[in-house]
Scaffold this motif. Structure first.
Motif, mmCIF file in Angstrom:
data_model
loop_
_atom_site.group_PDB
_atom_site.id
_atom_site.type_symbol
_atom_site.label_atom_id
_atom_site.label_comp_id
_atom_site.label_asym_id
_atom_site.label_seq_id
_atom_site.Cartn_x
_atom_site.Cartn_y
_atom_site.Cartn_z
ATOM 1 N N SER A 1 7.667 -0.732 -6.181
ATOM 2 C CA SER A 1 7.138 -1.760 -7.075
ATOM 3 C C SER A 1 7.033 -1.270 -8.516
ATOM 4 O O SER A 1 6.910 -2.083 -9.445
ATOM 5 C CB SER A 1 5.769 -2.233 -6.594
ATOM 6 O OG SER A 1 4.835 -1.168 -6.621
ATOM 7 N N GLU A 2 7.065 0.050 -8.708
ATOM 8 C CA GLU A 2 6.949 0.619 -10.048
ATOM 9 C C GLU A 2 8.313 0.867 -10.694
ATOM 10 O O GLU A 2 8.380 1.216 -11.883
ATOM 11 C CB GLU A 2 6.181 1.941 -9.984
ATOM 12 C CG GLU A 2 4.796 1.823 -9.362
ATOM 13 C CD GLU A 2 4.176 3.177 -9.079
ATOM 14 O OE1 GLU A 2 4.728 4.192 -9.550
ATOM 15 O OE2 GLU A 2 3.142 3.221 -8.383
ATOM 16 N N SER B 1 8.275 4.544 -1.537
ATOM 17 C CA SER B 1 6.865 4.149 -1.589
ATOM 18 C C SER B 1 6.461 3.557 -2.932
ATOM 19 O O SER B 1 5.534 2.745 -3.012
ATOM 20 C CB SER B 1 5.969 5.343 -1.260
ATOM 21 O OG SER B 1 6.214 6.405 -2.169
ATOM 22 N N ASN B 2 7.134 3.964 -4.005
ATOM 23 C CA ASN B 2 6.783 3.459 -5.340
ATOM 24 C C ASN B 2 7.758 2.408 -5.835
ATOM 25 O O ASN B 2 7.949 2.236 -7.039
ATOM 26 C CB ASN B 2 6.722 4.622 -6.333
ATOM 27 C CG ASN B 2 8.081 5.284 -6.552
ATOM 28 O OD1 ASN B 2 8.952 5.228 -5.672
ATOM 29 N ND2 ASN B 2 8.272 5.920 -7.695
ATOM 30 N N ASN C 1 9.624 -3.979 2.591
ATOM 31 C CA ASN C 1 9.660 -2.617 2.072
ATOM 32 C C ASN C 1 11.093 -2.199 1.754
ATOM 33 O O ASN C 1 12.035 -2.634 2.423
ATOM 34 C CB ASN C 1 9.062 -1.632 3.088
ATOM 35 C CG ASN C 1 7.595 -1.883 3.336
ATOM 36 O OD1 ASN C 1 6.807 -1.996 2.404
ATOM 37 N ND2 ASN C 1 7.223 -1.996 4.610
#
Length: 282
Positions: A61-62, A58-59, A21
Motif C-alpha cells: 500500500s506504500e 507487506s508494504n 494481498n
C-alpha cells in the motif's frame, strides 16, 4: 488473475494480487514482460500461490503502482470506435477500424503525474480498454481465434493534445498522442477468464466531475474483431498493447474545458481498476 508491478520507476517488482494481498513474482519472472506473458503463466502462478512459495509484499500500500506491463514493443490504437464519440468529434462512424500509434515510452503508471506539453492548449482525456497480447498474432484465421492471443486487459488513459493531433498533424494523429506520460496504464493486467471484456463500464472524471460513462458493449468494432483485423496488416507481439477507443464525453466535444495544470483526471473500468493523474505544467 490480476498482475501488477509495484515500486519506483525502473525498479518495479512483478506481483500478483490475490485475496486482497500482493505477492512477489520475482521467483517466477524478472518482470511482467512479453516472455512471461507468452508462457501462459496463470497455472504456474496459481500453483505457487497454493503452495505458499510467493512472499507477500507487506508494504504494497506504500509503494508506487507502475504500469502492469513493461514497455511494450508497440502501442497500437483504434480511433473513433464508439459512434457517439465519432459524432462529438464531427465525424461519421468508420466503416473499417482507424489505427494510429503511440510511442512505447508513453506507457507510465496509472497514478503518475502527467506533464502538459509546452504550447499545449488542448490536452484531453480518453478512458479506454487496453488489450495486452500474449501470443504472436499474425494473419489470424478469424476473430474467434483472437482470444487465444490475448494475455489480458488493462485500463488506459489515451491522453491527447487535440491541436497537435488535428491542426499540426499533417494528416496523421500521432503528434498529438506521443508526449511523455500520455498513456497511463493499469493498475492491473487482468486475465481474460476474470473479465467480461465486451460488457465493461468505462467512466472518467475531471476534478471530481463526471465526464465519460459508457460500456464496451457500445464499441463499433469489438475486441476479437480488432485483434483479428490488425493481424491482417501487422504482427502483434507478446506484451504489445492495443487501445480500443474511447466513448463520448471528452473535451474535444466542446462541452468541457481542456485540462490545465493542477487538474486531476480519474478513469475507471469495471474490474480493471481506477487511475488518478494530476496534470502539471512543463
Amino acid at each position: 488473475m490480476k498482475f501488477a508491478r509495484l515500486g519506483p520507476i525502473g525498479a518495479e517488482t512483478p506481483a500478483v494480487l490475490s485475496e486482497g494481498n500482493y505477492f512477489d513474482l520475482s521467483s517466477l519472472t524478472a518482470d511482467i514482460d512479453g516472455d512471461f506473458l507468452a508462457s501462459s503463466p496463470s497455472d504456474a502462478v496459481a500453483r505457487a500461490l497454493e503452495v505458499g512459495s510467493l512472499p507477500q509484499i507487506s508494504n504494497a500500500s506504500e509503494l508506487r503502482i507502475g504500469a502492469p506491463i513493461t514497455r511494450p514493443s508497440a502501442v497500437i490504437c483504434i480511433g473513433m470506435n464508439y459512434a457517439a464519440h465519432a459524432a462529438e468529434s464531427g465525424a461519421l462512424p468508420p466503416s473499417v477500424p482507424i489505427i494510429f500509434l503511440k510511442t512505447p515510452n508513453t506507457v507510465v503508471g496509472p497514478n503518475d503525474s502527467v506533464e502538459i506539453p509546452p504550447n499545449s492548449t488542448k490536452t484531453d482525456w480518453e478512458v479506454e480498454l487496453g488489450i495486452v497480447i500474449g501470443k504472436r498474432a499474425s494473419y489470424l484465421d478469424s476473430p474467434e481465434s483472437s482470444i487465444d492471443h490475448i494475455a489480458g486487459f488493462v485500463a488506459a488513459n489515451d491522453i491527447s493534445e487535440r491541436d497537435f493531433q488535428m491542426e499540426l498533424s499533417g494528416g496523421q494523429w500521432s503528434k498529438g498522442k506521443c508526449a511523455p506520460g500520455f498513456n497511463p496504464t493499469g493498475p492491473w493486467l487482468v486475465t481474460p477468464d476474470d473479465v467480461d471484456y465486451q460488457n465493461l463500464a468505462l467512466k472518467s472524471w475531471v476534478n471530481g466531475e463526471a465526464r465519460q460513462d459508457s460500456t464496451t458493449a457500445d464499441q463499433i468494432f469489438p475486441v476479437d474483431f480488432i485483434v483479428w483485423h490488425l493481424s491482417q496488416f501487422l504482427a502483434l507481439e507478446p506484451g504489445d498493447l492495443v487501445l480500443t477507443g474511447t466513448p463520448e464525453g471528452v473535451a474535444l466535444s466542446g462541452r468541457f474545458p481542456y485540462l490545465a495544470a493542477g487538474d486531476v483526471c480519474e478513469i475507471e473500468i469495471e474490474g480493471l481498476g481506477r487511475q488518478r493523474q494530476e496534470f502539471r505544467a512543463h
